[in-house]
Design an enzyme around this catalytic site. Structure first.
Site, PDB file in Angstrom:
ATOM      1  N   ARG A 196       1.770   0.975  -4.441  1.00 50.99           N
ATOM      2  CA  ARG A 196       1.089   0.615  -3.203  1.00 50.99           C
ATOM      3  C   ARG A 196       1.405  -0.842  -2.916  1.00 50.99           C
ATOM      4  O   ARG A 196       2.006  -1.542  -3.735  1.00 50.99           O
ATOM      5  CB  ARG A 196      -0.430   0.892  -3.253  1.00 50.99           C
ATOM      6  CG  ARG A 196      -1.108   0.856  -4.577  1.00 50.99           C
ATOM      7  CD  ARG A 196      -1.437  -0.478  -5.145  1.00 50.99           C
ATOM      8  NE  ARG A 196      -1.859  -1.489  -4.211  1.00 50.99           N
ATOM      9  CZ  ARG A 196      -1.592  -2.772  -4.345  1.00 50.99           C
ATOM     10  NH1 ARG A 196      -0.867  -3.194  -5.376  1.00 50.99           N
ATOM     11  NH2 ARG A 196      -2.005  -3.651  -3.475  1.00 50.99           N
ATOM     12  N   ALA A 248       2.614  -2.887   0.890  1.00 50.79           N
ATOM     13  CA  ALA A 248       3.650  -2.587   1.883  1.00 50.79           C
ATOM     14  C   ALA A 248       5.074  -2.880   1.409  1.00 50.79           C
ATOM     15  O   ALA A 248       5.964  -2.025   1.534  1.00 50.79           O
ATOM     16  CB  ALA A 248       3.345  -3.335   3.185  1.00 50.79           C
ATOM     17  N   ASP A 294      -0.015  -5.228   6.119  1.00 55.66           N
ATOM     18  CA  ASP A 294       0.752  -3.979   6.131  1.00 55.66           C
ATOM     19  C   ASP A 294       1.513  -3.794   7.436  1.00 55.66           C
ATOM     20  O   ASP A 294       2.512  -3.083   7.466  1.00 55.66           O
ATOM     21  CB  ASP A 294      -0.183  -2.794   5.903  1.00 55.66           C
ATOM     22  CG  ASP A 294      -0.647  -2.722   4.464  1.00 55.66           C
ATOM     23  OD1 ASP A 294      -0.002  -2.005   3.679  1.00 55.66           O
ATOM     24  OD2 ASP A 294      -1.639  -3.393   4.112  1.00 55.66           O
TER      25      ASP A 294
END
Length: 358
Positions: free
Chosen positions: A52, A54, A245
């Site tokens: 996890r 971005a 993100d």
């Protein structure tokens, strides 16, 4: 591949033709690498939060395309370009909000477009995936220096900073985005302490950020999100430093849920707010934050923790993974191309027009 800091953990490793991902769901209790040899497996790892953050998602997806190319060429020969499209789509569908995923896949697609149908594509695509990985490592270093210098210039501010979620080596290819700035600022003596939000519902702040900082000897205090305002009012906080993100053309920022709360609180308490992200996170095709698709995940993530139910059966759950912080709450966006103070559409266009690092 290794990061620039020998103390930093590697979340993503390409070794012997396979992708190894550190399973972040079981940290800090266990450090286990899972091995992937298919694009579908990598997509599942992204969706299930094995990997996890971005930038890390984008890098993993790039390696996923390499694995897809190997499988498609072996099965379909000179028709591999036709069949690889479906596998790339599976990767694209794994997470909707993090624009780095689509940026990386677009770069891999451009490399595919230049390849012959008859030639084995794996070696060429691996070069491109490694380039994406190494460029993130370099970007992390540059952003760390830029952000630390901004902190140094605010010499009238406090010696502590606050961060949210995890933006370190676990979330990137290098030493991190926001956490890379924090690492650099600590090494240079600009800050003394970090306050880390626990970050519900996956506890990335407590399980991952606190773990990363502690293993590097950086003083950290863990707090529940509900304590953030109290911490800002009573502690020596100079900056809130977060990742992103997706950043839109006007400077609005989508990041882990709870980021917007911190920006509002920071403005009220006179604490500055810094977003740190590579330009691959900036999506100039979206005018503002209202255009961002906000991912919602399984209610079980909220009502249960490690199999233990903490909410009544049948309760309605709203579980957005991200929120949007408006540009007018952000003091500075730090990228590998440079910084944008008090971001707006004009300043974001000027940043993205740069073709080299500044």
């Amino acid at each position: 591949m290794t990061t620039s800091n020998p103390k930093s953990v590697e979340a993503i490793i390409w070794r012997d033709g396979r992708l190894l991902l550190l399973d972040q769901r079981i940290l800090p209790e266990q450090e286990v690498y899972l091995t992937y040899d298919s694009a579908e497996g990598v997509a599942g790892a992204i969706k299930d939060m094995v990997v996890r953050g971005a930038p890390a998602i984008g890098i993993s997806a790039a390696y996923g395309v390499v694995l897809a190319a190997r499988a498609c060429f072996a099965a379909d020969g000179d028709q591999w370009k036709t069949t690889i499209a479906d596998k790339i789509q599976v990767l694209a569908d794994s997470r909707p909000t993090a624009v780095n995923l689509f940026w990386a896949l677009d770069n891999m697609q451009k490399a595919i477009n230049h390849l012959s149908d008859q030639n084995d594509p794996e070696a060429v695509l691996l070069v491109e995936a490694i380039r994406i990985h190494e460029s993130d490592i370099a970007a992390n270093r540059t952003m760390g220096e830029f952000g630390a210098e901004i902190i140094a210039q605010s010499n009238d501010a406090g010696r502590s900073v606050m961060t949210h979620c995890n933006t370190g080596a676990l979330a990137t290819g290098g030493v991190g985005t926001a956490l890379g700035v924090i690492r650099t600022a600590f090494e240079k003596g600009y800050i003394d302490h970090v306050h880390a939000d626990e970050t519900r519902p996956w506890f990335q702040g407590s399980r991952l950020t606190a773990w990363e900082l502690m293993r590097e000897g950086i003083p950290v205090s863990l707090n529940v999100e509900g304590a953030a305002a109290h911490v800002m009012r009573t502690q020596d906080i100079s900056w809130v430093i977060v990742g992103a993100d997706r950043i839109t053309a006007n400077g609005d920022v989508a990041n882990k849920i709870g980021t917007y709360n911190l920006a509002v609180l920071a403005m009220h308490h006179g604490v500055r707010f810094m977003v740190v992200a590579p330009t691959s996170t900036i999506d100039m095709s979206l005018a503002c934050g209202e255009d961002i698709v906000i991912e919602e995940r399984d209610p079980e993530e909220v009502v249960c923790y490690k199999g233990l139910r903490v909410a009544p059966e049948g309760v309605e759950v709203f579980n957005p993974v991200f929120d949007v912080t408006p540009a007018d709450l952000i003091d500075v966006i730090v990228t590998e191309k440079g910084i944008v103070e008090r971001p707006d559409a004009e300043k974001m266009r000027a940043l993205m027009s740069k073709d080299r690092l500044h």
